[in-house]
Design a protein around this motif. Structure first.
Motif, PDB file in Angstrom:
ATOM      1  N   THR A  33       3.894  -0.533  -0.082  1.00  0.00           N
ATOM      2  CA  THR A  33       2.855  -0.330   0.559  1.00  0.00           C
ATOM      3  C   THR A  33       2.967  -0.409   2.094  1.00  0.00           C
ATOM      4  N   TYR A  71      10.085   1.789  -2.135  1.00  0.00           N
ATOM      5  CA  TYR A  71       8.745   1.730  -2.951  1.00  0.00           C
ATOM      6  C   TYR A  71       7.840   0.545  -2.349  1.00  0.00           C
ATOM      7  N   LEU A 123       5.101   6.810   3.914  1.00  0.00           N
ATOM      8  CA  LEU A 123       5.427   8.077   3.123  1.00  0.00           C
ATOM      9  C   LEU A 123       4.666   8.090   1.918  1.00  0.00           C
ATOM     10  N   GLN A 124       3.272   8.343   1.718  1.00  0.00           N
ATOM     11  CA  GLN A 124       2.530   8.238   0.654  1.00  0.00           C
ATOM     12  C   GLN A 124       2.805   7.039  -0.133  1.00  0.00           C
ATOM     13  N   ASN A 125       3.743   7.047  -1.166  1.00  0.00           N
ATOM     14  CA  ASN A 125       3.676   5.934  -1.949  1.00  0.00           C
ATOM     15  C   ASN A 125       5.029   4.681  -1.667  1.00  0.00           C
ATOM     16  N   TYR A 126       5.542   5.438  -0.605  1.00  0.00           N
ATOM     17  CA  TYR A 126       6.784   4.978  -0.238  1.00  0.00           C
ATOM     18  C   TYR A 126       6.707   4.547   1.501  1.00  0.00           C
ATOM     19  N   SER A 147      -0.205   5.590   9.970  1.00  0.00           N
ATOM     20  CA  SER A 147       1.142   5.745   9.309  1.00  0.00           C
ATOM     21  C   SER A 147       2.532   5.382   9.983  1.00  0.00           C
TER      22      SER A 147
END
Length: 230
Positions: free
Chosen positions: A166, A164, A148-151, A185
């Motif tokens: 990678t 939080y 989820l992007q940065n999470y 992803s």
């Protein structure tokens, strides 16, 4: 990381022999030695260890009686000249039972067994920080990991954990024989896959896309030699 070892034996020569064996094994480290069970109890209260080499015939309290008193037992290898207590020892979940005089070959076999068991125990779960709490997650409970992007989100049957981290860090940690990256992803637990339809994998209540670039590799990992066909 080296396994911290405590030797408990009332014979100084026996303690010395085990201490020398420990020094010759790269993943073991001598933490201390004791000549009696009460002395060992005091030592373990002050300094827990990973691996205990324990004689049975000890003054005041036998090695097996001592084991029964421990609320938390380290991995234990019995070292004794008496074979008649083997069954009782294994009923106490000892890792191995070595008869004196102990050869280095037999000692190394027990040490390798301890290393393998501790590794298995340490990799059956992991911890992540979710908001202000550190959560323990068992590998057996993980269904899907989602970027989820940065999470990342770790989905289990019970709940979703967001932390939080990678995606790469999680991918590198999870055992490759248990988890499959199916999309840039998504990672899924191989044993939890319910069905595959087109480019979609069903894992519990989750529908996970499979990227075209990874599809052949993913299908090979999932099916292996378990796909029955006419």
């Amino acid at each position: 990381m080296k396994l911290q070892c405590l030797v408990v034996d009332d014979e100084p020569l026996a303690r010395q022999g085990l201490r020398e064996y420990i020094a010759d094994v790269s993943f073991l480290e001598w933490a201390g030695e004791c000549g009696s069970a009460p002395e060992a109890a005091d030592f373990l209260h002050r300094r827990p260890v990973d691996l205990l080499f324990l004689d049975i015939r000890l003054p005041r309290l036998s090695g097996l009686e001592f084991l029964r008193t421990l609320p938390q037992k380290p991995l234990t290898v019995i070292t004794t000249a008496y074979p008649d207590h083997a069954l009782e020892g294994f009923e106490l979940d000892v890792l191995d039972y070595l008869l004196k005089p102990v050869s280095f070959e037999r000692f190394l076999k027990a040490a390798n067994k301890a290393k393998a068991q501790l590794k298995a125990e340490s990799t059956d779960h992991f911890y992540i920080k979710c908001e202000h709490r550190i959560e323990k997650i068992r590998l057996a409970d993980v269904l899907v990991v989602e970027a989820l992007q940065n999470y990342i989100a770790v989905h289990t049957a019970q709940r979703k954990y967001i932390t939080y981290l990678t995606f790469k860090a999680v991918e590198e940690y999870l055992p490759a024989e248990q988890f499959i990256k199916v999309h840039k992803s998504y990672i899924v637990a191989a044993a939890k896959i319910d069905s595959i339809e087109g480019n979609t994998i069903s894992v519990g209540a989750h529908e996970v896309p499979v990227s075209r670039a990874l599809r052949d590799e993913v299908m090979e990992k999932i099916l292996q030699d378990r796909y029955l066909k006419r």
